[in-house]
Design an enzyme around this catalytic site. Structure first.
Site, PDB file in Angstrom:
ATOM      1  N   TYR A   1       0.825  -1.214   0.000  1.00  0.00           N
ATOM      2  CA  TYR A   1       0.000   0.000   0.000  1.00  0.00           C
ATOM      3  C   TYR A   1       0.858   1.263   0.000  1.00  0.00           C
ATOM      4  CZ  TYR A   1      -3.935  -3.078   1.096  1.00  0.00           C
ATOM      5  OH  TYR A   1      -4.884  -4.073   1.060  1.00  0.00           O
TER       6      TYR A   1
ATOM      7  N   ASP B   1     -10.522  -9.185   7.647  1.00  0.00           N
ATOM      8  CA  ASP B   1     -11.942  -9.035   7.305  1.00  0.00           C
ATOM      9  C   ASP B   1     -12.638 -10.398   7.240  1.00  0.00           C
ATOM     10  OD1 ASP B   1     -11.804  -6.332   7.292  1.00  0.00           O
ATOM     11  OD2 ASP B   1     -12.355  -6.050   5.193  1.00  0.00           O
TER      12      ASP B   1
ATOM     13  N   ASP C   1      -5.038  -7.221   5.638  1.00  0.00           N
ATOM     14  CA  ASP C   1      -6.263  -6.499   5.306  1.00  0.00           C
ATOM     15  C   ASP C   1      -7.368  -7.508   4.977  1.00  0.00           C
ATOM     16  OD1 ASP C   1      -7.976  -4.468   4.676  1.00  0.00           O
ATOM     17  OD2 ASP C   1      -6.914  -3.790   2.899  1.00  0.00           O
TER      18      ASP C   1
ATOM     19  N   LYS D   1       3.526 -15.400   1.335  1.00  0.00           N
ATOM     20  CA  LYS D   1       3.499 -16.189   0.097  1.00  0.00           C
ATOM     21  C   LYS D   1       4.939 -16.372  -0.378  1.00  0.00           C
ATOM     22  CE  LYS D   1       0.413 -16.890  -2.604  1.00  0.00           C
ATOM     23  NZ  LYS D   1      -0.119 -18.237  -2.990  1.00  0.00           N
TER      24      LYS D   1
ATOM     25  N   ASP E   1      -2.709 -17.935   1.363  1.00  0.00           N
ATOM     26  CA  ASP E   1      -3.954 -18.421   0.738  1.00  0.00           C
ATOM     27  C   ASP E   1      -4.486 -19.639   1.486  1.00  0.00           C
ATOM     28  OD1 ASP E   1      -1.683 -19.738  -0.150  1.00  0.00           O
ATOM     29  OD2 ASP E   1      -2.446 -20.114  -2.168  1.00  0.00           O
TER      30      ASP E   1
END
Ligand code: NAD
Length: 369
Positions: free
Chosen positions: A142, A254, A250, A193, A226
């Protein structure tokens, strides 16, 4: 007897209403002692813009820097949709996070027994769930440069975001994870990852090295992010602390949030580095939800996320573990007694208002002590 300084920034929309619940809990604590809170309040977001044309003033930033903790409501709303980008309400929150260097974002996902039916997952998968997602908040994709869209000719454009992490950024969030785990079940699962991203390789290396540097009492495991997302909805109770970067955090936070039911129930904390002299961390506590302009001013917002955020302040800024446990137990007791605000009430159930929910939590605190 110690007196601590709190800066309350209620903000916009339902922010001031849900902050009322925190004021009630602080009033209860101050009346009992021995430790007390001195409270200052100020404007942030749209309310600050209306007052002086900026979403947070330098004077308010000074107060936030000096406070032992900042308790933040919510900012924004359609009233300020057209204000210039750099003074929009959300800019006040971003400045707080940036200037206080709040790099560690704590998002607990707790399922209160009385609300286990409200989850989209089967009750047995989430009943008693208590996990903590620790998200790196000030680095990664970001913020990394270059970050741009360029014209590459032939009617084509190229968009670039840069995922970038330095060793120190990973090390400090890893230390925070291990220290938090010590106050919980003592387990950290780090997610990245590394199979396809160099930043994941470095993340894995640095977390592993930091663990070996004095945190061997904490159990460390690694999972690809993942696969972590899958495991969060398959068997979420296997986790204690999940440590991850800004982007994956992020998304994963959620996902974890929705295991618990309503937005009105979710607290969060953002912490900085410990001060070299005092060991105290800069800290901001806020509910995950926004200013909910659709329900503002009607005394129907759920104050539990805000009050639970204050309980996190008791736990992480003031080491008042017993008091934090008691506030959380009071919330659980009120829910177990069937009291619900509209957002968590089952169809046909009578709901209580914001004020009444705050009063009920304080009454439960009083009753238990
Ligand atoms: P929101 O979280 O404000 O509301 C989403 C939905 O959840 C709404 O229907 C709302 O009524 C409901 N809701 C939220 N909190 C609730 C509570 N405590 N009790 C009962 N119901 C609740 O998100 P949004 O509608 O997308 O955004 C509204 C404004 O808030 C926007 O201006 C947005 O930019 C801002 N926002 C601010 C923050 C923040 O201050 N950290 C976070 C998210 C959104």
């Amino acid at each position: 007897m110690t007196s601590y300084n709190l800066l309350l920034l209620p903000g916009d929309g339902i922010g001031p209403e849900v902050m009322g619940g925190v004021r009630k809990v602080i009033g209860w604590i101050n009346a009992r002692g021995p430790d007390t809170f001195e409270v200052e309040e100020d404007l942030v977001g749209g309310a600050a813009y209306d007052d002086h044309g900026a979403s947070i003033s330098d004077a308010t930033m000074d107060k936030a820097t000096a406070a032992d903790a900042v308790i933040f409501g919510a900012v924004g709303g359609p009233k300020w949709d057209a204000v210039p980008y750099d003074v929009r309400p959300e800019a006040g929150l971003l400045r707080l996070r940036k200037d206080l260097e709040l790099f560690a974002n704590l998002r607990p996902a707790i399922v209160y027994p009385a609300l286990a039916d409200a989850s989209s997952l089967k009750k047995e998968l989430v009943e008693g769930l208590d996990i903590l997602i620790l998200r790196e908040l000030t680095g990664g994709v970001y913020f990394g440069e270059p970050k741009e869209i360029t014209d590459i000719g032939n009617g084509q454009k190229r968009a670039v975001d840069t995922q970038v992490y330095d060793t120190y950024e990973i090390e400090r969030i890893a230390r925070a994870a291990f220290e938090l785990a010590r106050t919980r079940q003592g387990r950290v699962c780090s997610m990245e990852k590394r199979n396809v991203m160099k930043s994941g390789v470095l993340w894995n290396e640095v977390v592993t090295a930091t663990h070996a540097d004095g945190y061997e009492d904490v159990e460390l495991t690694h999972m690809l992010a993942d696969a972590g997302g899958m495991q969060l909805v398959r068997a979420p109770k296997q986790f204690d602390v999940i440590l991850t970067d800004n982007l994956f955090g992020d998304m994963l936070s959620d996902v974890a949030a929705m295991l618990t039911g309503s937005l009105g129930m979710l607290p969060s904390a953002s912490l900085g580095a410990p001060d070299a002299v005092t060991g105290k961390r800069k800290a901001l506590y806020e509910p995950v939800h926004g200013s909910a302009p659709d329900i503002a001013g009607r005394d129907i917002a759920n104050p539990i996320a805000m009050i639970a955020s204050f309980a996190m302040a008791l736990r992480y800024s003031f080491a008042m573990t017993d008091l934090a446990d008691r506030v959380e137990a009071a919330i659980a007791a009120v829910l177990a007694a069937g009291k619900r605000t509209a957002d968590i009430a089952a169809a046909g159930d009578e709901a209580i208002g914001t004020e009444a929910m705050g009063d009920a939590i304080v009454a439960a605190l009083e009753e238990a002590s």
